[in-house]
Design a protein around this motif. Structure first.
Motif, mmCIF file in Angstrom:
data_model
loop_
_atom_site.group_PDB
_atom_site.id
_atom_site.type_symbol
_atom_site.label_atom_id
_atom_site.label_comp_id
_atom_site.label_asym_id
_atom_site.label_seq_id
_atom_site.Cartn_x
_atom_site.Cartn_y
_atom_site.Cartn_z
ATOM 1 N N UNK A 55 0.985 -1.310 -0.067
ATOM 2 C CA UNK A 55 0.179 0.100 -0.136
ATOM 3 C C UNK A 55 0.788 1.338 0.123
ATOM 4 N N UNK A 56 0.520 2.393 -0.903
ATOM 5 C CA UNK A 56 1.015 3.460 -0.750
ATOM 6 C C UNK A 56 -0.146 4.514 -0.838
ATOM 7 N N UNK A 57 -0.225 5.382 0.230
ATOM 8 C CA UNK A 57 -1.392 6.411 0.216
ATOM 9 C C UNK A 57 -0.837 7.505 0.654
ATOM 10 N N UNK A 58 -1.122 8.613 -0.199
ATOM 11 C CA UNK A 58 -0.818 10.136 0.214
ATOM 12 C C UNK A 58 -2.306 10.805 0.229
ATOM 13 N N UNK A 59 -2.078 11.507 1.302
ATOM 14 C CA UNK A 59 -3.542 12.293 1.897
ATOM 15 C C UNK A 59 -3.304 13.928 2.290
ATOM 16 N N UNK A 60 -4.044 14.508 1.698
ATOM 17 C CA UNK A 60 -3.911 15.989 2.114
ATOM 18 C C UNK A 60 -5.273 16.245 2.843
ATOM 19 N N UNK A 118 -4.724 9.827 -2.759
ATOM 20 C CA UNK A 118 -4.434 8.763 -3.970
ATOM 21 C C UNK A 118 -3.983 7.652 -3.095
ATOM 22 N N UNK A 119 -4.566 6.355 -3.547
ATOM 23 C CA UNK A 119 -4.196 5.219 -3.024
ATOM 24 C C UNK A 119 -3.610 4.163 -3.806
ATOM 25 N N UNK A 120 -2.504 3.493 -3.726
ATOM 26 C CA UNK A 120 -2.172 2.294 -4.606
ATOM 27 C C UNK A 120 -2.048 1.331 -3.893
ATOM 28 N N UNK A 121 -2.633 0.186 -4.201
ATOM 29 C CA UNK A 121 -2.645 -1.103 -3.129
ATOM 30 C C UNK A 121 -2.413 -2.432 -4.252
ATOM 31 N N UNK A 172 -9.448 10.423 -4.726
ATOM 32 C CA UNK A 172 -10.784 11.413 -4.646
ATOM 33 C C UNK A 172 -10.866 12.537 -3.787
ATOM 34 N N UNK A 173 -11.807 13.201 -3.579
ATOM 35 C CA UNK A 173 -11.690 14.442 -2.927
ATOM 36 C C UNK A 173 -12.791 14.605 -2.136
#
Length: 781
Positions: free
Chosen positions: A304-309, A327-330, A368-369
């Motif tokens: 999992x790689x997840x970036x959150x603002x 944005x998430x990549x799993x 998403x947002x």
């Protein structure tokens, strides 16, 4: 009344009696409290969020349902191995099924709704991490091993079909918020080691500066050899957050990176009823050695790689805007060694063993947002928001035939894998929601809420079929688009009769749309074998859940309280997997109606240096239609009132913490459950030879159990704690799940080879872990 029911009945009486005693003690405490002056007394008000995104909180006592919250310090004091272990021991209505056998691959149920990492299982709850929905898009599964536990600041469990939390909130929502340099400045190191080769390290550091900038980083590493054979596993994750807080705003940017390699070897055949399903039952592999595995390997690798603002901006003293983007990549790769005994195509037919290696590869990208506006206007607290989520997923499965099993029951001499199915799916979801908590009087509060969900699922499926199968040429292609919409309302009322007693009631609705994996296996003409094969993708209806909940909260002092919540949740068009043959082939289909109803009772009090908590849950989970469903290795006829498998009717938890000395804390917890219905035995039938054959009736339930766990904490110096825990003190032999299926092994784990003898009809069980211990330290500076 059998022995097990009598024990649970006595435990229920004890729970209610203790609750009454605690409430009485709290009344005395309140009498003492009233002797204090107003200046000496500070009223405690607990504030909680009402949507996935942060905003202006609301007093918990104003909500028309009972929210459960847990802080990071409570998680630590609970001395559990991980989050799922803590929730199953401490949260009302939560149970655990150790279907996979790995501690980070547990199935969690809440009021009968499932949160699982098993692809293809019916999910019933939504899960959020800092406002990001982390149910994986391909199957709505939850990968517990990808939750950054050392970074969790608090946990919120919201009951019911709350529409504000969006898709899949059929029975509840679970929201995690993470730490920051503002909430957790300083350094924390926690090291643990114990049974089954378990070692865990958690490290965290946070800081903040005078100009408002703050940062936080945490890392977790875990490994074990496992208590069952061939069940070693490991995981690691890193969570980092930076941000800045100013007078009217706070923004954060966080990154989560996780990797795991876990072996969970599933169920083990217990009592068998021989090839004809006749009594008496004979002991199986589980009775011989509960550490064995049926076949192996059963490996799951997650990435999992997840970036959150996140941005929170205070527009004025009564208005706050929250914005989120992610944005998430799993990725998930599985390898399963499987074997079964089946009839061949000879004339006359006889039996032979089929051994294979199954591979799957799933990759998803989500983004998403969302925006959330909270405003206080006189007697109204208004919340409105919008969320847009999109994802793309790819799935592939392949299978390699093998010549035989070795002595450890692992496939050997396997050929190259052949593709079975490839699917690409896209999900797009739009949600518009609003809620209003209206203070009708100083004591009465009315909450209205609603959400409109619109979702689109696109599937493209390639299925590779045997040359002599139903599709000439060996390849079948389909491409379909499915659209779903639902307007979900809720309304609730809360009334405070006085400062101590609050009454509440709530009616809510939510929906779940079919996932790509369910749509990819939904045609009775083209059955598939989960989780490896997909065949066709016709239309499935969305699931609609409606929940009615009511009860009361009694807070007789700051040290004592009592909560009762009664609920009924009805699901329309549930999605279940149904069988078409004895060899496990089946397809997903809508089931008209299911119901989960019950009561949760919780109480807490402090008497001197001792803290008590008692929790009792009753759950009646049933099918409410007369239909055929898949369960194990045969089709089961259920009728209104038939029990849903895997869920105990009664669960009792007793927790005690005793401050023996200023620096020494001793604690204990007792968990007791009633028996559970075995999947495939819901109708009381052990086996039937064919559709027109005679039925063999019998009770294959998994018995209830009672466990005692102990823990201790010693504060050696400022910031330095030592702790220890012992789970399952009396080494109780117990099981948490059961399923009827066919076993190709005898009680000694040796394959059946006589061509005239078929597989054994067996009750497979999920073994519970034996006695184990853990010791460790925590250092904060």
């Amino acid at each position: 009344m059998n022995k097990n029911k009598r024990s649970l009945y006595r435990l229920s009486i004890i729970a209610i009696s203790v609750a009454g005693l605690f409430s009485a003690h709290g009344t005395f405490a309140q009498d003492n409290e009233t002797k204090k002056t107003d200046s000496e007394r500070l009223k405690e008000v607990e504030v909680v969020g009402t949507s996935p995104l942060p905003g202006i909180g609301i007093e918990k006592d104003k909500l028309p349902y009972d929210v459960q919250t847990v802080t990071d310090e409570q998680l630590y004091r609970g001395q559990s191995l991980n989050l799922t272990d803590y929730m199953s021991r401490n949260l009302l209505g939560v149970n655990i099924n150790e279907v996979q056998g790995s501690p980070f691959q547990a199935d969690i149920t809440y009021r009968g709704f499932r949160l699982s990492g098993i692809l293809g299982s019916s999910q019933g709850m939504s899960v959020y991490l800092d406002g990001v929905r982390v149910n994986e898009p391909f199957g709505d599964v939850v990968n517990w091993d990808m939750i950054p536990e050392s970074a969790i600041n608090n946990v919120t469990l919201v009951p019911g079909s709350n529409p504000i939390y969006g898709l899949n909130t059929l029975g509840g929502a679970l929201a995690f918020t993470t730490k920051s340099g503002l909430t957790a400045p300083g350094t924390e190191v926690k090291l643990q080691a114990g049974s089954f080769g378990r070692m865990r390290a958690d490290v965290a550091y946070g800081s903040k500066s005078a100009d408002g900038y703050h940062n936080f980083i945490s890392a977790t590493g875990f490994r074990e050899t496992g208590w069952r054979d061939h069940s070693n596993g490991q995981l690691g994750n890193v969570f980092a957050k930076v941000g800045r807080q100013q007078d009217d705003s706070n923004w954060t940017l966080s990154l989560l990176v996780g990797r795991s390699n876990l072996l969970g070897n599933g169920l083990l055949p217990s009592y068998s009823y021989d090839s004809d399903g006749d009594d008496p039952a004979e002991k199986g592999m589980y009775e011989t050695n509960r550490r064995w595995v049926y076949t192996h390997p059963d490996r799951t690798r997650n990435e999992l790689n997840q970036l959150t603002f996140n941005l929170q901006r205070l527009l004025d003293s009564d208005t706050e805007l929250a914005i989120n983007a992610y944005v998430r990549q799993s990725k998930r790769r599985t390898l399963g060694g499987d074997a079964e005994r089946e009839e061949n195509d000879k004339s006359p037919p006889d039996y032979e063993n089929d051994v294979v290696l199954n591979y799957t590869n799933t990759s998803s990208t989500s983004y998403g947002t969302s925006a959330n506006l909270t405003k206080i206007m006189g007697s109204h607290q208004l919340t409105s928001g919008v969320a847009v989520d999109a994802s793309s997923s790819s799935y592939g499965s392949s299978q390699a035939g093998c010549a035989d099993l070795d002595s450890s029951r692992a496939p050997i001499d396997c050929v190259s894998a052949v593709d079975h199915a490839q699917l690409s799916g896209k999900n797009t979801a739009l949600g518009l929601y609003a809620s209003d908590t209206w203070s009708a009087t100083n004591q009465t509060f009315v909450t209205f809420a609603g959400r409109f969900n619109h979702a689109v699922v696109d599937n493209k499926l390639n299925t590779y079929v045997e040359p002599n199968g139903p599709i000439p040429g060996g390849l079948r292609r389909t491409a379909d688009r499915f659209t779903y919409s639902s307007l979900n309302p809720s309304v609730g009322v809360t009334h405070k009769t006085n400062d101590a007693l609050t009454l509440f009631g709530n009616l809510s609705q939510s929906n779940r749309v079919p996932t790509p994996i369910e749509l990819g296996c939904a045609d009775s003409n083209y059955p598939c074998r989960l989780p490896t094969g997909l065949q066709a993708d016709p239309y499935l209806k969305q699931v609609i859940a409606r929940t009615l909940e009511g009860g009361f909260r009694l807070k007789v002092s700051e040290q004592s309280g009592f909560t009762v919540a009664l609920y009924r949740s009805d699901n329309s068009d549930d999605i279940l997997f149904r069988a078409v043959s004895r060899n496990g082939l089946g397809y997903f289909e809508n089931f008209d109606r299911t119901r989960r109803q019950g009561v949760d009772i919780g109480t807490f009090t402090s008497i001197g240096s001792v803290d008590f908590r008692v929790a009792y849950s009753y759950l009646d989970a049933t099918y409410q239609s007369a239909q055929i469903l898949f369960a194990g290795e045969r089709s089961v006829q259920v009728r209104p009132g038939t029990k849903i498998a895997g869920l105990p009717d009664h669960t009792l938890r007793l927790n005690l913490d005793w401050r023996v000395a200023p620096k020494v804390l001793l604690g204990s917890s007792v968990i007791a459950t009633s028996s559970i219905t075995t999947q495939g035995n819901e109708d009381g039938v052990i086996w039937q030879e064919d559709a027109a054959g005679s039925e063999v009736y019998g009770n294959a339930k998994v018995k209830g159990y009672m466990l005692l766990n102990l823990h201790a904490n010693y504060e050696a110096a400022k910031g330095l704690d030592y702790f220890a825990r012992i789970n399952n003190v009396f080494d109780t032999r117990f099981e948490t799940y059961g399923m009827m299926a066919l076993s190709m092994f005898n009680a000694g784990g040796v394959p059946i080879t006589d061509p005239t003898v078929g597989p054994n009809v067996s009750r497979f069980v999920a073994p519970g872990a034996p006695r184990n211990f853990m010791v460790g330290l925590r250092y904060r500076f």
